[in-house]
Design a protein around this motif. Sequence first.
Motif, PDB file in Angstrom:
ATOM      1  N   GLY A 139      -0.884 -24.277  90.133  1.00 41.46           N
ATOM      2  CA  GLY A 139      -1.011 -25.141  88.963  1.00 41.46           C
ATOM      3  C   GLY A 139      -0.827 -26.611  89.234  1.00 41.46           C
ATOM      4  O   GLY A 139      -1.081 -27.447  88.353  1.00 41.46           O
ATOM      5  N   ALA A 140      -0.387 -26.972  90.433  1.00 46.82           N
ATOM      6  CA  ALA A 140      -0.172 -28.387  90.762  1.00 46.82           C
ATOM      7  C   ALA A 140      -1.508 -29.053  91.087  1.00 46.82           C
ATOM      8  O   ALA A 140      -2.399 -28.445  91.687  1.00 46.82           O
ATOM      9  CB  ALA A 140       0.785 -28.522  91.940  1.00 46.82           C
ATOM     10  N   ASP A 168      10.278 -25.239  77.852  1.00 53.42           N
ATOM     11  CA  ASP A 168       9.453 -24.831  78.988  1.00 53.42           C
ATOM     12  C   ASP A 168       8.618 -25.964  79.565  1.00 53.42           C
ATOM     13  O   ASP A 168       8.067 -25.826  80.662  1.00 53.42           O
ATOM     14  CB  ASP A 168       8.509 -23.691  78.572  1.00 53.42           C
ATOM     15  CG  ASP A 168       9.273 -22.409  78.275  1.00 53.42           C
ATOM     16  OD1 ASP A 168      10.364 -22.242  78.843  1.00 53.42           O
ATOM     17  OD2 ASP A 168       8.781 -21.586  77.482  1.00 53.42           O
ATOM     18  N   THR A 169       8.463 -27.057  78.828  1.00 49.91           N
ATOM     19  CA  THR A 169       7.662 -28.178  79.312  1.00 49.91           C
ATOM     20  C   THR A 169       8.333 -29.494  78.936  1.00 49.91           C
ATOM     21  O   THR A 169       9.186 -29.550  78.040  1.00 49.91           O
ATOM     22  CB  THR A 169       6.246 -28.172  78.705  1.00 49.91           C
ATOM     23  OG1 THR A 169       6.347 -28.364  77.287  1.00 49.91           O
ATOM     24  CG2 THR A 169       5.520 -26.861  78.993  1.00 49.91           C
ATOM     25  N   VAL A 170       7.923 -30.545  79.619  1.00 52.80           N
ATOM     26  CA  VAL A 170       8.423 -31.885  79.294  1.00 52.80           C
ATOM     27  C   VAL A 170       8.033 -32.254  77.870  1.00 52.80           C
ATOM     28  O   VAL A 170       8.835 -32.817  77.110  1.00 52.80           O
ATOM     29  CB  VAL A 170       7.869 -32.913  80.304  1.00 52.80           C
ATOM     30  CG1 VAL A 170       8.147 -34.339  79.836  1.00 52.80           C
ATOM     31  CG2 VAL A 170       8.464 -32.676  81.684  1.00 52.80           C
ATOM     32  N   ALA A 171       6.807 -31.924  77.462  1.00 51.49           N
ATOM     33  CA  ALA A 171       6.358 -32.249  76.116  1.00 51.49           C
ATOM     34  C   ALA A 171       7.205 -31.556  75.055  1.00 51.49           C
ATOM     35  O   ALA A 171       7.562 -32.161  74.026  1.00 51.49           O
ATOM     36  CB  ALA A 171       4.886 -31.860  75.944  1.00 51.49           C
ATOM     37  N   ALA A 172       7.556 -30.284  75.289  1.00 50.33           N
ATOM     38  CA  ALA A 172       8.383 -29.554  74.324  1.00 50.33           C
ATOM     39  C   ALA A 172       9.789 -30.138  74.256  1.00 50.33           C
ATOM     40  O   ALA A 172      10.387 -30.226  73.172  1.00 50.33           O
ATOM     41  CB  ALA A 172       8.434 -28.074  74.699  1.00 50.33           C
ATOM     42  N   GLU A 173      10.352 -30.539  75.391  1.00 49.69           N
ATOM     43  CA  GLU A 173      11.669 -31.193  75.392  1.00 49.69           C
ATOM     44  C   GLU A 173      11.627 -32.463  74.547  1.00 49.69           C
ATOM     45  O   GLU A 173      12.537 -32.737  73.761  1.00 49.69           O
ATOM     46  CB  GLU A 173      12.094 -31.552  76.820  1.00 49.69           C
ATOM     47  CG  GLU A 173      12.561 -30.395  77.664  1.00 49.69           C
ATOM     48  CD  GLU A 173      13.916 -29.849  77.247  1.00 49.69           C
ATOM     49  OE1 GLU A 173      14.539 -30.393  76.322  1.00 49.69           O
ATOM     50  OE2 GLU A 173      14.345 -28.845  77.842  1.00 49.69           O
ATOM     51  N   CYS A 174      10.578 -33.234  74.729  1.00 50.23           N
ATOM     52  CA  CYS A 174      10.463 -34.499  74.001  1.00 50.23           C
ATOM     53  C   CYS A 174      10.291 -34.254  72.498  1.00 50.23           C
ATOM     54  O   CYS A 174      10.892 -34.958  71.681  1.00 50.23           O
ATOM     55  CB  CYS A 174       9.289 -35.311  74.545  1.00 50.23           C
ATOM     56  SG  CYS A 174       9.574 -35.957  76.200  1.00 50.23           S
ATOM     57  N   ALA A 175       9.494 -33.269  72.134  1.00 50.71           N
ATOM     58  CA  ALA A 175       9.295 -32.968  70.721  1.00 50.71           C
ATOM     59  C   ALA A 175      10.599 -32.516  70.072  1.00 50.71           C
ATOM     60  O   ALA A 175      10.930 -32.916  68.944  1.00 50.71           O
ATOM     61  CB  ALA A 175       8.219 -31.896  70.565  1.00 50.71           C
ATOM     62  N   ASP A 234       3.024 -33.894  80.959  1.00 45.60           N
ATOM     63  CA  ASP A 234       3.574 -33.210  79.788  1.00 45.60           C
ATOM     64  C   ASP A 234       3.796 -31.726  80.055  1.00 45.60           C
ATOM     65  O   ASP A 234       4.717 -31.117  79.509  1.00 45.60           O
ATOM     66  CB  ASP A 234       2.628 -33.368  78.592  1.00 45.60           C
ATOM     67  CG  ASP A 234       2.722 -34.740  77.959  1.00 45.60           C
ATOM     68  OD1 ASP A 234       3.682 -35.471  78.281  1.00 45.60           O
ATOM     69  OD2 ASP A 234       1.841 -35.089  77.155  1.00 45.60           O
ATOM     70  N   THR A 235       2.931 -31.145  80.883  1.00 48.47           N
ATOM     71  CA  THR A 235       2.975 -29.690  81.091  1.00 48.47           C
ATOM     72  C   THR A 235       3.980 -29.272  82.165  1.00 48.47           C
ATOM     73  O   THR A 235       4.189 -28.079  82.370  1.00 48.47           O
ATOM     74  CB  THR A 235       1.588 -29.182  81.501  1.00 48.47           C
ATOM     75  OG1 THR A 235       1.146 -29.915  82.655  1.00 48.47           O
ATOM     76  CG2 THR A 235       0.584 -29.382  80.376  1.00 48.47           C
ATOM     77  N   ARG A 280      12.490 -27.348  85.206  1.00 50.96           N
ATOM     78  CA  ARG A 280      13.133 -26.807  86.409  1.00 50.96           C
ATOM     79  C   ARG A 280      12.328 -27.131  87.671  1.00 50.96           C
ATOM     80  O   ARG A 280      12.858 -27.033  88.782  1.00 50.96           O
ATOM     81  CB  ARG A 280      13.335 -25.304  86.282  1.00 50.96           C
ATOM     82  CG  ARG A 280      12.073 -24.483  86.386  1.00 50.96           C
ATOM     83  CD  ARG A 280      12.355 -23.006  86.669  1.00 50.96           C
ATOM     84  NE  ARG A 280      11.120 -22.259  86.737  1.00 50.96           N
ATOM     85  CZ  ARG A 280      10.700 -21.408  85.811  1.00 50.96           C
ATOM     86  NH1 ARG A 280      11.435 -21.168  84.739  1.00 50.96           N
ATOM     87  NH2 ARG A 280       9.553 -20.777  85.943  1.00 50.96           N
ATOM     88  N   ASP A 281      11.050 -27.508  87.514  1.00 50.87           N
ATOM     89  CA  ASP A 281      10.224 -27.847  88.667  1.00 50.87           C
ATOM     90  C   ASP A 281      10.341 -29.327  89.046  1.00 50.87           C
ATOM     91  O   ASP A 281       9.764 -29.754  90.052  1.00 50.87           O
ATOM     92  CB  ASP A 281       8.747 -27.525  88.386  1.00 50.87           C
ATOM     93  CG  ASP A 281       8.507 -26.031  88.248  1.00 50.87           C
ATOM     94  OD1 ASP A 281       9.269 -25.259  88.860  1.00 50.87           O
ATOM     95  OD2 ASP A 281       7.567 -25.629  87.531  1.00 50.87           O
ATOM     96  N   LEU A 282      11.066 -30.100  88.243  1.00 53.13           N
ATOM     97  CA  LEU A 282      11.257 -31.507  88.554  1.00 53.13           C
ATOM     98  C   LEU A 282      12.346 -31.660  89.612  1.00 53.13           C
ATOM     99  O   LEU A 282      13.204 -30.792  89.776  1.00 53.13           O
ATOM    100  CB  LEU A 282      11.660 -32.282  87.294  1.00 53.13           C
ATOM    101  CG  LEU A 282      10.705 -32.214  86.098  1.00 53.13           C
ATOM    102  CD1 LEU A 282      11.275 -33.018  84.934  1.00 53.13           C
ATOM    103  CD2 LEU A 282       9.319 -32.738  86.480  1.00 53.13           C
ATOM    104  N   SER A 283      12.314 -32.784  90.315  1.00 47.28           N
ATOM    105  CA  SER A 283      13.393 -33.077  91.254  1.00 47.28           C
ATOM    106  C   SER A 283      14.660 -33.390  90.467  1.00 47.28           C
ATOM    107  O   SER A 283      14.631 -33.610  89.253  1.00 47.28           O
ATOM    108  CB  SER A 283      13.029 -34.267  92.140  1.00 47.28           C
ATOM    109  OG  SER A 283      13.042 -35.471  91.384  1.00 47.28           O
ATOM    110  N   GLU A 284      15.790 -33.425  91.184  1.00 48.38           N
ATOM    111  CA  GLU A 284      17.066 -33.707  90.515  1.00 48.38           C
ATOM    112  C   GLU A 284      17.019 -35.048  89.790  1.00 48.38           C
ATOM    113  O   GLU A 284      17.470 -35.178  88.655  1.00 48.38           O
ATOM    114  CB  GLU A 284      18.196 -33.707  91.556  1.00 48.38           C
ATOM    115  CG  GLU A 284      19.586 -33.790  90.963  1.00 48.38           C
ATOM    116  CD  GLU A 284      20.097 -32.469  90.413  1.00 48.38           C
ATOM    117  OE1 GLU A 284      21.169 -32.490  89.779  1.00 48.38           O
ATOM    118  OE2 GLU A 284      19.430 -31.437  90.617  1.00 48.38           O
TER     119      GLU A 284
END
Length: 540
Positions: free
Chosen positions: A13-14, A380-387, A413-414, A418-422
Motif C-alpha cells: 500500500g505504500a 485507524d487513519t490520520v484522517a480519522a484521528e483528526c476528525a 490521510d490514509t 502505528r505505521d508512523l515513526s516515533e
Amino acid sequence: MIRFEQVSVHYDGAARPALAGVELTVPEGELCLLVGPSGVGKSTLLGTVSGLVPHFTGGTLRGRVTVAGRDTRTHKPRELADVVGTVGQDPLAHFVTDTVEDELAYGMESLGTAPDTMRRRVEETLDLLGLADLRDRPIATLSGGQRQRVAIGSVLTTHPRVLVLDEPTSALDPAAAEEVLAVLQRLVHDLGTTVLLAEHRLERVVQYADQMILLPSPGAAPLTGAPAELLPVSPVQPPVVALGGLAGWPPPVPLSVRDARRRAGPLRERLAPLAPRPVADPPPGGPVGEVARLSVRHGRVEALRGVDLTVRPGETVALMGRNGAGKSTLLASLVGLYEPASGSVRVGPDRVVPHRTRPAQLLRRVGLVPQEPRDLLYADTVAAECAAADQDAGAAPGSCRELVGRLLPEVADTAHPRDLSEGQRLALALAVILTARPPLLLLDEPTRGLDYAAKARLVEVVRGLAADGHATVLATHDVELAAELAHRVVILAEGEVVADGPTAEVVVSSPAFAPQVSKVLAPLPWLTVPQVREALEATP
C-alpha cells in the motif's frame, strides 16, 4: 559483520519503497551511526539487521542482508538472538517481565545461559547503567529514561556480537546519555562489539562514531563515510557543525565542543561587541497553571516534595533534571492524573482543580502530550484521528488536519498511526491536543524521535502559541530545545525544585544542561545557532 547487498523494502500500500538500493558494509568492532530526517527509513534499515523486517513487520524485502554470515531472509529473529541484540524506539514494547532484575535476566534465560553466569552479568549490567538502586522496582513505576536504560541493559546481558539501537539516548538526561555512550564505546573498543545506532540527537553521539550512514531522503540510496565528511552535506546537523558552517571553518568540520573551541577564537572576536536579541517577555496576566507546595506519592516513593510553580499566559517553561526527578509526575498532576498527597494544583483562567474536573471540561483548559503519544491515538487513519479531535474539541472540521500539515507535511490521510515513526506519531498527538487550543499546553519529551527540521517546526508552532497567549510547559532532556524556546528553566532533583530562573542564567550555570553553542562561545552569552546567525546577518 553486517552486509547489505542491493536491499530494498516495500510495504503493502505504500507509494514508494521504504528503502531502495542499499549497498554497504558495517565492519566488525565499529560504532556506525545511522543519520537522516524523520521517515526516511532508518528504523526499517535497523529492522532488516535483526530480522524484524520482514518477518515481523511484513512488507517485501529484496536483496540480501547478512549478519555474521547469517542471511536474515532465512533466519527469523529468534534464530539471530544470540548474535544480534535490538532495542527499539519504544522501551515498553520491549519488556516481558515485571521487575528490573527479571528483565535483565530474561534474555539469558531464553538462550539457556548458566545460572552463575546470569547472576554475574546482571550485576555487571546494573553497575554499568546505574540501575543498582532500581533492581527490585516494578518496571511500570519507572520513568521513561529509566525504562530506556533497562531496555538497553536487557540486551547487553546476552553479550551479543551486534547491537542495533534505535534512538537509545532519546529519553535520557545528559548525564545518563553520557553513561550509556561510554558503555557502548567500551563494548566496541574492548570487546569488539559492532554497534549500529540511529539517533537524532547528533550532538550527543557523532564524536564517538567510526562510520556514518546517511539516508538523505525517502527511498534514496545511502551515503557512507566518516562523519566529518558527510555532515557538511547532511540535511541534519548537530549545532557544532552548523556553527562551523556559519563561521566558514574549512574542513574537516569539528565534531566535538573541544575541537570547535580551538577554532572559535575569530568567531568570538566578531561576536564580542554584539548581544543576542533578548527573548520577549510574556504579556502580563493571571496564571493559567499554579502549583503550591505540591507533594505526590507513588506508593512508598515520594515523587514530588513541596513543589511551587506558576505559569502565566504566553510563557514557555522548560522542566529539566535527571531521569526520575519528577518531571512527568508534575505534568501529570497538572492534568489531574495524580491526586496531591498535600498542596494544591489549579489550571485555567478559572483555576479549576484538575483531578476534580471532568475530562471534557479539562481539555479546554490544559492539554498533555505524553512521552508515549500512542496513548492518545486510537483511530485507524490520520484522517480519522483528526476528525475525532475536531469533534472532541468542538473545532471547525479540518482544524486538526491543518495543524498536522504544518508539523508533518508529507503524511497521508490514509496512513495508520502505528505505521508512523516515533517522531511522526508525536507530531500527530501534538496536533490532536492543540486542536482544542488549551490555554496551558504540557509536552513530555516533545523532541523524542524528531529530527532537527521537525524540531524547528515544533519551535515555530510553540512560539506562535506563545504569541497568541498560550502557556507551554515542556519536560525535556533536550538542552538545545530549552535554550531556543524557553523563557524559564526549572530544574528538578529528587522531586524538589533546585533552580528556577531565566533560561540563559540557569542553563549556562550548569555544565550538564548547557547547549553546545554556549560551551563553544563561552564566556559570551550566545546559546543557539539561530541567535548567532541572526547577529552575523545583521552586521556588515
